[in-house]
Motif scaffolding. Structure first.
Motif, PDB file in Angstrom:
ATOM      1  N   PHE A  42       0.793  -1.349   0.036  1.00 53.29           N
ATOM      2  CA  PHE A  42       0.002  -0.039  -0.108  1.00 53.29           C
ATOM      3  C   PHE A  42       0.782   1.458   0.075  1.00 53.29           C
ATOM      4  O   PHE A  42       2.185   1.264  -0.021  1.00 53.29           O
ATOM      5  N   SER A  62      -2.674   9.734  -2.653  1.00 53.23           N
ATOM      6  CA  SER A  62      -3.649   9.342  -3.908  1.00 53.23           C
ATOM      7  C   SER A  62      -2.925   9.352  -5.191  1.00 53.23           C
ATOM      8  O   SER A  62      -2.842   8.471  -5.981  1.00 53.23           O
ATOM      9  N   LEU A  70      -3.623   0.867  -2.058  1.00 58.24           N
ATOM     10  CA  LEU A  70      -4.529   1.696  -1.220  1.00 58.24           C
ATOM     11  C   LEU A  70      -3.783   2.873  -0.774  1.00 58.24           C
ATOM     12  O   LEU A  70      -2.501   2.643  -0.090  1.00 58.24           O
ATOM     13  N   ASP A  95     -12.643   3.908   0.874  1.00 65.06           N
ATOM     14  CA  ASP A  95     -11.783   2.953   0.935  1.00 65.06           C
ATOM     15  C   ASP A  95     -11.825   2.137   2.067  1.00 65.06           C
ATOM     16  O   ASP A  95     -11.630   1.059   2.014  1.00 65.06           O
TER      17      ASP A  95
END
Length: 143
Positions: A42, A62, A70, A95
């Protein structure tokens, strides 16, 4: 940014990586414009700042994750020591819901009847009358 603040930020990255090594042994700190924490599946943006700009930080994570991992933010607030388990972590609500669905969707009780409580063994939040998923994962290792 003062040298003290920069050193605190680097130290926070090391503390977060060390904490994650319990589950992902190759967790380490990145350098430059890449991921703050490497060796995990992630994208973690680590912050140790006095100013609180969560939306900006989440957008940063992001953008870097680019839909492939993620993204979330781990934030060490002023006054917090070096226990990474106490740091704030945040992500997009959508999420979080996607992460929670597989964990809680197999419970056979009506969710209105379920009450949260702390696990007496590890201290994580769990649902009454439901085994602690954190302890369950720890005993099964490699999550």
């Amino acid at each position: 940014m003062t040298r003290h603040r920069k050193d605190r930020g680097l130290r926070t990255e090391r503390v977060v990586a060390s904490y994650l090594q319990q589950w992902w042994p190759y967790a380490g700190i990145g350098r430059g414009a890449g991921k703050d924490i490497t060796g995990v599946p992630f994208d973690v943006e680590v912050k140790a700042r006095s100013a609180f700009q969560p939306l900006e930080w989440l957008r940063q994570a992001s953008k870097r994750a680019d839909g492939k991992e993620l993204p979330f933010v781990v934030c060490r607030m002023n006054g917090q020591g070096e226990d990474a388990s106490e740091y704030l972590a945040f992500m997009r609500f959508a999420d979080l819901v996607q992460l929670l669905l597989p964990i809680y969707s197999d419970i056979n009780k009506d969710s209105v009847e379920l009450e949260p409580e702390r696990c007496t063994q590890c201290g994580s939040w769990k649902l009454k009358e439901v085994p602690c998923r954190t302890c369950e994962k720890a005993t099964n290792a490699n999550i």
